[in-house]
Motif scaffolding. Sequence first.
Motif, PDB file in Angstrom:
ATOM      1  N   LYS A   1     -13.613  41.084 -42.003  1.00 19.48           N
ATOM      2  CA  LYS A   1     -15.008  41.455 -41.798  1.00 19.48           C
ATOM      3  C   LYS A   1     -15.130  42.937 -41.448  1.00 19.48           C
ATOM      4  O   LYS A   1     -16.063  43.617 -41.892  1.00 19.48           O
ATOM      5  CB  LYS A   1     -15.620  40.596 -40.695  1.00 19.48           C
ATOM      6  CG  LYS A   1     -15.728  39.128 -41.053  1.00 19.48           C
ATOM      7  CD  LYS A   1     -16.257  38.307 -39.886  1.00 19.48           C
ATOM      8  CE  LYS A   1     -16.343  36.831 -40.256  1.00 19.48           C
ATOM      9  NZ  LYS A   1     -16.779  35.999 -39.103  1.00 19.48           N
TER      10      LYS A   1
ATOM     11  N   ASN B   1     -24.971  41.194 -40.025  1.00 14.56           N
ATOM     12  CA  ASN B   1     -26.201  40.925 -40.785  1.00 14.56           C
ATOM     13  C   ASN B   1     -26.445  41.985 -41.854  1.00 14.56           C
ATOM     14  O   ASN B   1     -27.100  41.712 -42.871  1.00 14.56           O
ATOM     15  CB  ASN B   1     -27.404  40.867 -39.846  1.00 14.56           C
ATOM     16  CG  ASN B   1     -27.428  39.602 -39.004  1.00 14.56           C
ATOM     17  OD1 ASN B   1     -26.728  38.631 -39.297  1.00 14.56           O
ATOM     18  ND2 ASN B   1     -28.217  39.612 -37.949  1.00 14.56           N
ATOM     19  N   LEU B   2     -25.929  43.186 -41.628  1.00 13.20           N
ATOM     20  CA  LEU B   2     -26.103  44.261 -42.607  1.00 13.20           C
ATOM     21  C   LEU B   2     -25.338  43.986 -43.901  1.00 13.20           C
ATOM     22  O   LEU B   2     -25.606  44.618 -44.928  1.00 13.20           O
ATOM     23  CB  LEU B   2     -25.648  45.599 -42.012  1.00 13.20           C
ATOM     24  CG  LEU B   2     -26.470  46.142 -40.838  1.00 13.20           C
ATOM     25  CD1 LEU B   2     -25.814  47.391 -40.270  1.00 13.20           C
ATOM     26  CD2 LEU B   2     -27.902  46.439 -41.271  1.00 13.20           C
TER      27      LEU B   2
ATOM     28  N   ASP C   1     -25.420  41.151 -45.470  1.00 16.04           N
ATOM     29  CA  ASP C   1     -26.172  40.193 -46.297  1.00 16.04           C
ATOM     30  C   ASP C   1     -26.991  40.907 -47.373  1.00 16.04           C
ATOM     31  O   ASP C   1     -27.468  42.018 -47.169  1.00 16.04           O
ATOM     32  CB  ASP C   1     -27.100  39.357 -45.413  1.00 16.04           C
ATOM     33  CG  ASP C   1     -26.302  38.494 -44.443  1.00 16.04           C
ATOM     34  OD1 ASP C   1     -25.123  38.220 -44.737  1.00 16.04           O
ATOM     35  OD2 ASP C   1     -26.866  38.113 -43.395  1.00 16.04           O
TER      36      ASP C   1
ATOM     37  N   GLU D   1     -23.139  40.872 -34.164  1.00 17.77           N
ATOM     38  CA  GLU D   1     -23.969  39.993 -34.991  1.00 17.77           C
ATOM     39  C   GLU D   1     -24.884  40.802 -35.905  1.00 17.77           C
ATOM     40  O   GLU D   1     -25.030  40.493 -37.096  1.00 17.77           O
ATOM     41  CB  GLU D   1     -24.796  39.073 -34.090  1.00 17.77           C
ATOM     42  CG  GLU D   1     -23.959  38.038 -33.340  1.00 17.77           C
ATOM     43  CD  GLU D   1     -24.759  37.293 -32.290  1.00 17.77           C
ATOM     44  OE1 GLU D   1     -25.913  37.711 -32.007  1.00 17.77           O
ATOM     45  OE2 GLU D   1     -24.245  36.296 -31.743  1.00 17.77           O
ATOM     46  N   LEU D   2     -25.499  41.854 -35.355  1.00 21.82           N
ATOM     47  CA  LEU D   2     -26.415  42.673 -36.151  1.00 21.82           C
ATOM     48  C   LEU D   2     -25.666  43.462 -37.224  1.00 21.82           C
ATOM     49  O   LEU D   2     -26.182  43.669 -38.330  1.00 21.82           O
ATOM     50  CB  LEU D   2     -27.195  43.621 -35.239  1.00 21.82           C
ATOM     51  CG  LEU D   2     -28.225  42.952 -34.321  1.00 21.82           C
ATOM     52  CD1 LEU D   2     -28.756  43.953 -33.299  1.00 21.82           C
ATOM     53  CD2 LEU D   2     -29.378  42.374 -35.136  1.00 21.82           C
TER      54      LEU D   2
ATOM     55  N   ARG E   1     -24.269  41.113 -29.462  1.00 22.82           N
ATOM     56  CA  ARG E   1     -25.441  41.334 -30.316  1.00 22.82           C
ATOM     57  C   ARG E   1     -25.151  42.422 -31.347  1.00 22.82           C
ATOM     58  O   ARG E   1     -25.561  42.316 -32.511  1.00 22.82           O
ATOM     59  CB  ARG E   1     -26.650  41.710 -29.456  1.00 22.82           C
ATOM     60  CG  ARG E   1     -27.936  41.877 -30.253  1.00 22.82           C
ATOM     61  CD  ARG E   1     -29.165  41.815 -29.371  1.00 22.82           C
ATOM     62  NE  ARG E   1     -29.263  42.944 -28.463  1.00 22.82           N
ATOM     63  CZ  ARG E   1     -29.331  42.844 -27.141  1.00 22.82           C
ATOM     64  NH1 ARG E   1     -29.298  41.656 -26.563  1.00 22.82           N
ATOM     65  NH2 ARG E   1     -29.436  43.921 -26.379  1.00 22.82           N
TER      66      ARG E   1
ATOM     67  N   TYR F   1     -30.957  49.803 -36.168  1.00 18.87           N
ATOM     68  CA  TYR F   1     -29.850  49.012 -35.620  1.00 18.87           C
ATOM     69  C   TYR F   1     -29.696  49.259 -34.121  1.00 18.87           C
ATOM     70  O   TYR F   1     -29.652  48.305 -33.320  1.00 18.87           O
ATOM     71  CB  TYR F   1     -28.564  49.365 -36.358  1.00 18.87           C
ATOM     72  CG  TYR F   1     -27.308  48.762 -35.768  1.00 18.87           C
ATOM     73  CD1 TYR F   1     -26.905  47.474 -36.098  1.00 18.87           C
ATOM     74  CD2 TYR F   1     -26.506  49.493 -34.888  1.00 18.87           C
ATOM     75  CE1 TYR F   1     -25.749  46.923 -35.565  1.00 18.87           C
ATOM     76  CE2 TYR F   1     -25.351  48.955 -34.351  1.00 18.87           C
ATOM     77  CZ  TYR F   1     -24.975  47.674 -34.686  1.00 18.87           C
ATOM     78  OH  TYR F   1     -23.830  47.141 -34.146  1.00 18.87           O
TER      79      TYR F   1
END
Length: 294
Positions: A184, A291-292, A294, A287-288, A284, A201
Motif C-alpha cells: 500500500k 482513500n486517495l 480510489d 485512512e484518508l 485518520r 487532506y
Amino acid sequence: MNHSSEKPWAGIGVEVNSSLSSREMLYKAKLDWEVSKIPSQRPKSHSNQETFRFYKAYFQSGNAEIDTVGSLDGARILWALARLNEDFTLPGEDELKSYILLASRHEDREKIEIQFMVLRSACNSMLKISSKARPTVKNSFRRVFKSTLPFLSESAQKFDEEMDQKAKATIQMGREAISDFAEKAQSLANKKVDEKIARNYMGEVFKPDLLKDEGKAAEDQARKTEQDALEAFENAPGQNLESAQMSAWGLLTAAAYTADRLGKTPDSRLRQSWFGPNAKIKKRALELALNLLD
C-alpha cells in the motif's frame, strides 16, 4: 539510506539486546524499582521484573529481536520494542523499519497491549499498522496476592507450548500486516497529488473534534497544526525523497511527522503518539491517504 539525526521514540528508552536478562534490562533502563503510592519510596521491583521477563519470552517465541525498552508517565507504562525484520524501502531509499510494541500499564500489569508499527528512518515518524492479531495478551508471569500463605501465587517462568504457539501466531500476523502495508505504501508513493488535494487532506486530518465543542481555541489550534503539516509536506526531513515528492505517501508522512511532535514534553509526545489523541490523528491520516487511491 536517509536517516534522521534525531533519536527515535522521542529520545526515550534505552537500547538492549536479548543477551541481557530481564533484571539487567530493568537496571539499564533505571526501572529496577516498584511504582509506589509514596513517591519517596522505591523498593525493589518484582512486578517490573515479571513484566520484562514476559516481554523477553514473548519476543523470543516470535523470533523478534528486542531492541529498546523504556517507560512513560512516571513508569506507570512499561514498554519494549522488538525488530520484526519486515523492513522495506520505497523509491529514493526511503527506509521503513518494522517493530512490535508491548506495553503494560500500572493499573493492570496482567494486561499487555500489542501494537505493530513502522518507523520511517528519514524522520523517525511512526505509523501503527492494524493486523488480525488480538490487541492484548495476559501476562502469565504475573504473580497475584492472596489472603493466605504463600501470599504471592506461583507464576510461570517460561512459556508452555500453547503460549509459545500463540505468541508465534500473533507476531506472524503482525509481519503479514506490515508486508501488506508495504504494498500500500508503494501505491501511495506512486499516487501524485497537487496543492489543492494536499490542503484538503491536511484540513481533514487535523480538523477539531466538533463533538467536544471546544470552541474557537480548538479551531485556531487545528488551523495552526494544519499549516504546520502543509509546511512539513514540503520541508520536513525525508520529504525530498522520490517517494514523498507531491505524493499521497508524502502527505501521510508529513501528517505523521506533525502528529508525532504534538505535545509539551518528549514523554507526552510519545505517549500520545502510541496511545492517545495523536495516535487517532495518524490513524485518520492513513485512512484518508488510502482513500486517495480510489
